[in-house]
Design an enzyme around this catalytic site. Structure first.
Site, short mmCIF file in Angstrom:
data_model
loop_
_atom_site.label_atom_id
_atom_site.label_comp_id
_atom_site.label_asym_id
_atom_site.label_seq_id
_atom_site.Cartn_x
_atom_site.Cartn_y
_atom_site.Cartn_z
N PHE A 100 -3.70 -13.48 -1.67
CA PHE A 100 -2.96 -13.43 -0.44
C PHE A 100 -2.61 -11.85 -1.40
CE2 PHE A 100 -0.56 -15.30 -3.56
CZ PHE A 100 0.83 -14.82 -4.04
N GLU A 128 -5.24 -4.93 -8.74
CA GLU A 128 -5.14 -4.15 -9.59
C GLU A 128 -4.41 -4.30 -10.65
OE1 GLU A 128 -5.37 0.55 -9.11
OE2 GLU A 128 -4.73 0.11 -7.10
N LEU A 136 8.07 5.78 -4.15
CA LEU A 136 7.51 4.32 -2.18
C LEU A 136 7.95 3.21 -2.80
CD1 LEU A 136 6.12 6.26 -0.17
CD2 LEU A 136 8.71 5.85 0.33
N LEU A 137 6.72 2.83 -4.10
CA LEU A 137 6.59 1.72 -4.40
C LEU A 137 7.20 1.24 -5.19
CD1 LEU A 137 4.91 -1.27 -4.78
CD2 LEU A 137 4.01 0.33 -7.49
N ARG A 138 8.18 1.75 -6.12
CA ARG A 138 9.52 1.09 -7.02
C ARG A 138 10.74 0.78 -6.55
NH1 ARG A 138 11.62 1.17 -11.80
NH2 ARG A 138 13.12 1.11 -12.16
N ARG A 144 3.67 8.56 -6.18
CA ARG A 144 4.36 9.29 -7.51
C ARG A 144 5.73 10.19 -6.65
NH1 ARG A 144 0.52 12.84 -11.42
NH2 ARG A 144 -0.94 11.04 -11.78
N TYR A 149 2.05 -4.11 -11.86
CA TYR A 149 2.94 -4.78 -11.84
C TYR A 149 3.96 -5.54 -13.09
CZ TYR A 149 1.51 -4.37 -6.97
OH TYR A 149 0.75 -3.93 -6.02
N THR A 160 0.65 -1.10 0.14
CA THR A 160 0.43 -0.21 0.08
C THR A 160 0.79 1.28 -0.23
OG1 THR A 160 -0.36 0.56 2.15
CG2 THR A 160 -1.76 -0.90 1.61
#
Length: 471
Positions: A471, A182, A156-158, A153, A186, A146
């Protein structure tokens, strides 16, 4: 077991450390530093790895664990957990061996959420995965990703994902896996859809009939009986189905009625039944509940359905159709290629209401991953793999003897039969995607005529992958 690790890979203790990342944090600061991000705000980000913990003295989760779950609840639109439900969630996470990562930021404005609540979360854990022929390989499973809307933008996710994948590869995992809320996120990290699920509705009104009479060795049982039996039965099933993986604690508690995932409390409406083999041993089960009198037509919703044998599968469906005062059965986690329509004299009674991706695979070590799975068709195939993260790309020759395969690096001068991305290789890995279809869609470049057809035969595992698991 060709190419399979002989022990569980060891994980390095630090995730999110800037020194361990790929160097691309897209505007994110290193731990303890500050950055001027895209909105002009000065933000200090701190990454922490830890395991969920319950304080022995109080019997409650510690403050860091509470804050982590508060953040995931926001990210997945879950209601705030009661104290009892939160303890249950944390205990299940501990049972699964989940490793947590939290990203913290200084509060930018007054009255906002406390800075002890993470602005981003990430977790991983290890489970065995059937990669075909009953071969069980440790998989690196990623979950609970999350990012708070106010901190998107900012890379953080990357940062979380690329660091984690690099560490998982270094730890010896042949592949990573996840399920996605979503679908468009990925693939850019090299994940490809490898298994699918269907949501079905079955008309069980008068006239429901099977082509062949099942054995009907089915008895109802208390749902609590499944606490011990369900894991045993599922572990046998897991060895029959490519893509199936060890279950999480949540599935056991849902099947037994100990957990209603919507409320976090006990579900006293759950019922259960077992199928028995000729020796009287249970080899299948179903847990279900009546959807309520306000639902029309009267409906039974399947919570969990696991059958080791075809006989158990047919008999459990016959049992469900015989439940009085209902004329419809719904199941949200049916296999994409289910034998159910073929069991019935009228296949139209089985209606697919939705079909969606389930398990996404990210290959981390081409040689280890491909040599771990069985190969039922002999042949030789050279594939050229593009990996934008530079974790597992290159040119490889697969040589199958009809049981196992040897995978060797090939030089640039060796002509490639197929060119594909690492995500496409993930989709092919469990035999669920057809190379011919991917070539027609432009996802695979067929450089040698007929090589897509050969790849279709070689990558097949003889049975379509199915993982009744999320999961």
């Amino acid at each position: 077991m060709s190419g399979a690790p002989t022990h569980s890979p060891q994980r390095s203790p630090r995730l999110g450390d800037p020194k361990a990342s790929d160097g691309d944090r897209s505007g994110e600061s290193s731990a303890g530093g500050t950055d001027l991000d895209y909105c002009g705000c000065v933000t200090n980000y701190r990454f922490e790895d830890f395991e969920p913990t319950i304080d022995e003295a109080t019997g409650e989760p510690d403050e860091r664990t509470k804050a982590y779950f508060a953040s995931t609840s926001v990210g997945f639109h879950d209601p705030r957990s009661t104290d009892k439900a939160l303890v249950g969630r944390v205990k299940r996470a501990i049972a699964d061996g989940r490793k947590l990562t939290a990203v913290y930021a200084d509060q930018e404005f007054g009255h906002g959420l406390d800075s002890t609540i993470p602005v981003a979360t990430f977790a991983w854990f290890e489970k065995l995965v059937n990669v075909g022929g009953g071969r069980l390989i440790p998989g690196h499973l990623i979950t609970w990703i999350t990012v708070r809307p106010t901190h998107r933008r900012r890379g953080l996710l990357r940062s979380l994902m690329t660091t984690d994948l690099a560490e998982a590869k270094a730890s010896g995992y042949p592949f990573a896996a996840l399920t996605a809320t979503e679908g468009g996120i990925y693939s850019r990290f090299g994940f490809g859809v490898a298994t699918w699920l269907r949501s079905i509705e079955v008309d069980t009104s008068p006239g429901f009939k099977m082509v062949r009479e099942p054995d009907r060795r089915v008895e109802m049982c208390l749902p609590s009986e499944l606490r011990e039996l369900a894991p045993q039965i599922y572990n046998r099933f897991m060895r029959t189905s490519p893509g199936a993986m060890e279950r999480q604690q949540t599935y056991i508690e849902r099947a037994t009625g100990a957990l209603n995932t919507e409320t976090g409390e006990e579900d006293r409406g759950v019922r259960a039944a077992l199928h028995f083999d000729e020796q009287g041993e249970p080899d299948g089960y179903v847990s279900y509940k009546f959807a309520g009198w306000s639902k029309s037509p009267p409906t039974v919703d399947i919570i969990d359905f696991v059958a080791v044998t075809d006989a158990a599968y047919a008999s459990l469906w016959s049992f469900l159709a015989a439940i009085d005062l209902s004329t419809r059965v719904t199941f949200g986690e049916s296999a994409e290629y289910s034998p159910l329509p073929w069991l019935l004299t009228d296949s139209r009674r089985v209606k697919t209401v939705a079909s969606e991706d389930n398990i996404w695979i990210r290959i981390l070590d081409v040689k280890a991953a491909l040599e771990a799975r069985p190969w039922y068709v002999p042949g030789t195939l050279t594939i050229d793999i593009d990996d934008s993260l530079d974790l597992a790309g290159g040119r490889f020759t697969i040589t199958s003897d009809g049981e196992n395969a040897e995978v060797t690096p090939a030089s640039d001068s060796t002509p490639a039969d197929l060119g594909l991305g690492i995500a496409e290789l993930g989709s092919l890995y469990l035999g669920g995607a057809d190379p011919v279809i991917l070539a027609r869609a432009g996802r695979i470049d067929e450089q040698t005529p007929g090589s897509a057809v050969l790849a279709s035969a070689m990558f097949s595992l003889g049975r379509a992958p199915y993982s009744p698991n999320g999961f």
